[in-house]
Motif scaffolding. Structure first.
Motif, PDB file in Angstrom:
ATOM      1  N   UNK A 139       9.622  96.245  -8.595  1.00 20.20           N
ATOM      2  CA  UNK A 139       8.510  96.271  -7.641  1.00 20.20           C
ATOM      3  C   UNK A 139       8.667  95.187  -6.572  1.00 20.20           C
ATOM      4  N   UNK A 140       9.229  94.047  -6.979  1.00 19.59           N
ATOM      5  CA  UNK A 140       9.456  92.976  -6.007  1.00 19.59           C
ATOM      6  C   UNK A 140      10.464  93.411  -4.951  1.00 19.59           C
ATOM      7  N   UNK A 141      11.480  94.149  -5.381  1.00 24.80           N
ATOM      8  CA  UNK A 141      12.461  94.659  -4.415  1.00 24.80           C
ATOM      9  C   UNK A 141      11.798  95.617  -3.437  1.00 24.80           C
ATOM     10  N   UNK A 142      10.888  96.458  -3.942  1.00 26.05           N
ATOM     11  CA  UNK A 142      10.181  97.376  -3.057  1.00 26.05           C
ATOM     12  C   UNK A 142       9.235  96.671  -2.103  1.00 26.05           C
ATOM     13  N   UNK A 143       8.715  95.520  -2.529  1.00 26.87           N
ATOM     14  CA  UNK A 143       7.787  94.762  -1.682  1.00 26.87           C
ATOM     15  C   UNK A 143       8.510  93.883  -0.678  1.00 26.87           C
ATOM     16  N   UNK A 144       9.772  93.552  -0.959  1.00 25.96           N
ATOM     17  CA  UNK A 144      10.508  92.581  -0.150  1.00 25.96           C
ATOM     18  C   UNK A 144      10.597  92.950   1.332  1.00 25.96           C
ATOM     19  N   UNK A 145      10.927  94.205   1.719  1.00 22.94           N
ATOM     20  CA  UNK A 145      11.003  94.511   3.163  1.00 22.94           C
ATOM     21  C   UNK A 145       9.696  94.228   3.895  1.00 22.94           C
ATOM     22  N   UNK A 146       8.582  94.681   3.334  1.00 26.03           N
ATOM     23  CA  UNK A 146       7.299  94.420   3.976  1.00 26.03           C
ATOM     24  C   UNK A 146       6.976  92.943   4.031  1.00 26.03           C
ATOM     25  N   UNK A 147       7.341  92.199   2.967  1.00 24.39           N
ATOM     26  CA  UNK A 147       7.073  90.766   2.941  1.00 24.39           C
ATOM     27  C   UNK A 147       7.889  90.029   3.994  1.00 24.39           C
ATOM     28  N   UNK A 148       9.161  90.390   4.153  1.00 26.89           N
ATOM     29  CA  UNK A 148      10.007  89.732   5.141  1.00 26.89           C
ATOM     30  C   UNK A 148       9.572  90.048   6.565  1.00 26.89           C
TER      31      UNK A 148
END
Length: 737
Positions: A465-474
C-alpha cells in the motif's frame, strides 16, 4: 461561519402579506421594512444583496468534492423534516468547525431539501479576500459582532457589594466616561479555567469609576474574579465591547425569510472546540419573533440541527448531522414581543430556552472531554452495544448515557464505575492500543504462530500500500505540508484571540480544506505545464533530445498524432486520479498500520500477560457497567428496555415553546442548562418535565393517576402511528430509522 447578535429594539410594522405560497417578491419590496430602511433588494448594501444561484451551485459542487475527500462519512439524519417551500431558520450547534459546518449543511440541504441557505457570517470573515468574496456570492449575511471590536480596558474592576447590589461595578484606574464605554455595550472578563468568559451588558455609566450592569453575573467563577485581590489590586482585568446596531442585518434576514428563503445561524456566536454548547445568543429568537410579529401567517419553521463530529479536526473523520423536531412559537410570545420592554425580554428568553432544549435533543452535550470519554467507553463496554452500530445510533446511545449520567453522577456506584473506566483507559493508553483492539491479540483464540503470520502478512500489505501511495505523496507533498503549516498557524492565532477555545481545533479542518482547494489545482496546473512543455520540446528540438536516454523521451510514450491540448487535458485529469487514489490507498494503509500494535503487544512476552489481565478486567468491567445501567435505567425511565437500543419515537410533534417570565439572574450559565433539560431515556422514550400540581387531597391524586393513564394510552397510539409512518418513509427517505 458564526454570528453574534445583541438584543435590539426594533420597530414593528404591521404587514398584510399573503402566505408564502402566494407571496410575490414585489409585495415584499413594497411593504415589509420600516421607514428609512432598505425596501428593495437593489437598495440593500452590496454585502446584503441576494446570492447568485449559479455561483452558489458551482461553489457548492467544488466544496462537495473537498468534503468527500476530507470526511470519510457524513450521515444526515432527519433531513426530511426541513420544509421545501417555506421560510426556514436552521439553528445549528455545537459550532465545532469554523466554515466547514456551514458547507456541510449547505450540501445536505441542497441534496435532501433542494434548498439554498444563507448563513450569517461574522463581518470580520467577510474582510478575508478569498472567503469574503465567495461567501458574499453564496448569499452569506454579514453580522458585526461586538466581541470582534472588543478592546482591553484600562485598570481593574470589582464588585463592592456582591450580595446586596450585584450589578454595581467599581473601577480602579478606570475612566468609564470615554467613548469606548457605552450603554448597551458589554464588559468581558478573562477566561477562568475551562469556563467560557463571563459577559454582561452595561446598563448605565454612573461615573469614571462606577457603572451598573443590566443583570448580575451568572457564574460563580466570574463573581470570584471580581471579589478577589491580587498584588494589592482588587478585582480583575477586563475588556469592553461596543454596542452594535443590527438593524441592517435584520432587514436582510427578514427580506430573505419573507421571500420564502432559508437562513442558517449558529446561535453560540462563534466556533469553539468544547464538548458542550456555549450560552446561546438571542439573535435566533429575535429573528423568529420579529418575523412572526410582522406576518404571523408566513409559515416560518425553526429547525434545530445537531452537528455531531467524530474527531472534527482530523482528516477522514466522520460526522452525523441530525435535524430535530421543529420549534413551535406560541402566539403569546409573539404578542409579548410586540409590547416591547420586559415582556419582549420574556418572549425572547423563553423561546431561546426552547431552542436550547431542541438543540440538546439532537446533540451529545458533555460538560468536559473527560466525561465524554467516560460515556464513550461505557457505551463500548455495555453488553448490548457490543455489536456494530451505525453512526446515528452511536450518537443516540451517547446522548442518553450522558443524560442518565448527569442525574446520577454523584451516586457512589457511578463514581466507582467512573474510577474503574478511567483506570482501564489509562492502561490501554500505556499499552498503546484501543479498546476495540484488545481481542485482536487473544492468544487463546489465535495461537502464537498464527498471530505472527498475521503480523507478517499485514506488514507486507502495508508495504504494498505504501508503494501505491508513494506517487501521490511525492507529487503532492507540498499540499500536505503547507496546509498543515497554515492550519497550525491559524489555530494558534485563533487560540490567542479567543476566550472560549480550548485548543483551537475548530478552525484546523477549515483551513486544511481552504488551503488544499487553492493549492492542489495550482499544483495540477504546474505539473501539467511542465509535462506539456517537455512534450513540445521533444517534438520540436530533436537535436538536443538525442543526448538523453530513450526512456526520458516524451515521444516514447506519447505518439506525435496526439495534440498538445488533448495531452494537457489528459494529464490534468491524471493528476486528479492519482490524488484520489493516493488518498484512498493511504486511508487503507493507515487502517492496517493501526492494527499492528495489538499484534506486537501479544507477541511480546513481557506485555502478553498484561494484555491477558487487561482483557479479563474488561470483561468484569463490562458486567459491572451493564448491571449498573440496567438497575438505574428503570428508576429514571419507566419504559426502559435493556434488550433494545432505539431512537426516541414518542415525540411526534414540535417543541412547544411557552411564554414565561425570565428571572433577572441565574446561578448557572445557559451552557450548563442541558443537564436539567427534558430528554430521552437511556434506552426508552422521551420524558418531558412538567410542573407538578400540589396534591392536597385524595381526589387530586386520583386525577393525577387518571391523567397518567390517559397520557400513556395516547403515547402508545402515537408509537403506532410513528411505526406506520416510518414504514412509508422507508421507501422515500434513507434517513428513516
Amino acid at each position: 461561519m458564526c454570528m453574534s447578535i445583541s438584543k435590539h429594539e426594533y420597530a414593528l410594522v404591521p404587514l398584510n402579506i399573503p402566505t408564502h405560497k402566494n407571496r410575490h417578491i414585489d409585495i415584499v419590496r413594497q411593504a415589509f421594512t420600516p421607514p428609512g430602511a432598505p425596501k428593495m433588494a437593489e437598495d440593500l448594501p452590496d454585502k446584503h444583496k441576494a446570492m447568485v444561484p449559479w455561483i452558489y451551485d458551482l461553489g457548492l459542487w467544488i466544496f462537495t468534492l473537498c468534503l468527500d475527500i476530507f470526511f470519510r462519512q457524513v450521515y444526515p439524519r432527519g433531513a426530511w423534516r426541513v420544509p421545501k417551500n417555506a421560510p426556514v431558520i436552521i439553528v445549528a450547534g455545537p459550532h465545532n468547525n469554523q466554515f466547514v459546518d456551514s458547507l456541510v449543511l449547505m450540501r445536505i440541504l441542497k441534496s435532501y431539501a433542494n434548498r439554498r441557505v444563507s448563513f450569517l457570517i461574522a463581518e470580520k470573515s467577510m474582510k478575508e479576500p478569498y472567503i469574503g468574496t465567495m461567501a458574499g456570492a453564496m448569499g452569506a449575511l454579514p453580522v458585526a459582532r461586538g466581541m470582534d471590536k472588543a478592546k482591553a480596558g484600562k485598570g481593574t474592576i470589582y464588585l463592592p457589594n456582591p450580595d446586596d447590589d450585584p450589578t454595581l461595578i467599581y473601577g480602579e484606574g478606570t475612566d468609564f466616561t470615554v467613548p469606548d464605554f457605552m450603554e448597551g455595550g458589554s464588559i468581558i472578563l478573562p477566561k477562568a479555567g475551562k469556563e467560557a468568559p463571563a459577559t454582561q451588558t452595561i446598563a448605565e455609566i454612573v461615573g469614571p469609576t462606577e457603572l451598573r450592569l443590566k443583570n448580575p453575573l451568572k457564574t460563580q467563577g466570574a463573581i470570584d474574579q471580581l471579589t478577589s485581590s491580587k498584588d494589592g489590586k482588587r478585582g480583575s482585568t477586563f475588556k469592553v465591547a461596543p454596542h452594535i446596531d443590527q438593524s441592517k442585518m435584520f432587514d436582510a434576514v427578514f427580506h430573505e425569510l419573507l421571500s420564502g428563503g432559508c437562513v442558517g445561524i449558529f446561535p453560540e456566536g462563534g466556533s469553539h472546540d468544547r464538548p458542550n454548547l456555549l450560552p446561546l445568543k438571542p439573535g435566533a429568537a429575535i429573528m423568529a419573533l420579529g418575523l412572526l410579529a410582522r406576518d404571523p401567517n408566513c409559515g416560518l419553521t425553526i429547525i434545530p440541527c445537531g452537528m455531531n463530529y467524530f474527531h472534527a479536526h482530523k482528516f477522514r473523520s466522520r460526522a452525523v448531522i441530525e435535524f430535530g423536531h421543529p420549534v413551535a412559537v406560541h402566539p403569546d410570545q409573539i404578542e409579548a414581543y410586540k409590547q416591547g420592554g420586559n415582556e419582549k425580554r420574556n418572549a425572547v428568553g423563553s423561546l431561546l430556552e426552547t431552542i436550547h432544549t431542541a438543540l440538546a435533543a439532537v446533540t451529545q452535550l458533555s460538560p468536559d472531554h473527560e466525561t465524554l470519554q467516560l460515556i464513550q467507553a461505557s457505551r463500548r463496554l455495555y453488553s448490548s452495544a457490543n455489536k456494530k452500530m451505525p453512526l446515528s445510533l452511536v450518537i443516540e446511545f451517547n446522548r442518553r448515557l450522558l443524560q442518565g449520567y448527569s442525574q446520577y453522577q454523584n451516586d457512589p456506584r457511578v463514581v466507582q464505575v467512573k474510577k474503574s473506566v478511567l483506570e482501564y483507559n489509562r492502561r490501554l493508553l500505556a499499552l498503546g492500543i484501543k479498546d476495540h483492539q484488545i481481542e485482536w491479540g487473544n492468544l487463546k483464540e489465535r495461537p502464537w504462530g498464527l498471530t505472527l503470520i498475521t503480523l507478517f502478512s499485514r506488514v507486507i500489505e502495508l508495504l504494498l500500500l505504501s508503494i501505491g501511495t508513494l506517487p501521490g505523496l511525492l507529487l503532492f507533498w507540498p499540499v500536505f505540508v503547507i496546509s498543515k503549516i497554515i492550519s497550525v498557524k491559524k489555530q494558534r492565532k485563533a487560540l490567542a484571540a479567543s476566550e472560549v477555545k480550548l485548543q483551537g481545533r475548530d478552525i484546523v479542518s477549515t483551513w486544511k480544506i481552504l488551503v488544499a482547494m487553492g493549492l492542489a489545482p495550482a499544483l495540477y496546473v504546474y505539473y501539467t505545464v511542465i509535462m506539456t512543455a517537455w512534450l513540445y520540446h521533444n517534438r520540436h528540438a530533436g537535436y538536443y533530445s538525442d543526448y538523453l536516454p530513450w526512456w526520458m523521451h516524451a515521444r516514447t510514450y506519447i505518439p506525435d498524432f496526439v495534440p498538445l491540448w488533448l495531452f494537457s487535458a489528459f494529464f490534468f485529469g491524471l493528476m486528479i486520479v492519482v490524488t484520489f487514489a493516493a488518498l484512498r490507498i493511504g486511508e487503507i494503509g493507515m487502517d492496517v498500520l493501526k492494527s499492528l500494535p495489538p499484534l506486537l503487544v501479544a507477541l511480546n512476552p513481557r506485555s502478553a500477560s498484561t494484555l491477558q489481565r487487561l482483557r479479563a478486567r474488561r470483561q468484569a468491567l463490562s458486567v459491572q457497567i451493564t448491571d449498573l445501567i440496567n438497575k438505574l435505567g428503570p428508576e429514571v425511565f419507566p419504559d426502559f428496555d435493556p434488550e433494545r437500543i432505539a431512537e426516541d419515537t414518542s415525540r411526534t410533534d414540535a417543541f412547544e415553546s411557552r411564554l414565561k417570565s425570565m428571572p433577572p439572574s441565574r446561578p448557572e450559565s445557559r451552557g450548563s442548562r442541558h443537564a436539567d433539560s427534558p430528554g430521552v431515556g437511556l434506552f426508552g422514550h422521551s420524558t418531558s418535565f412538567q410542573p407538578l400540581s400540589t396534591l392536597d387531597h385524595k381526589d387530586s391524586l386520583t386525577e393525577v393517576n387518571k391523567k397518567i393513564r390517559d397520557a400513556m394510552q395516547e403515547r402508545g397510539q402515537e408509537r403506532g402511528r410513528e411505526r406506520r409512518q416510518s414504514l412509508i418513509n422507508d421507501h422515500d427517505d434513507e434517513d428513516s430509522d
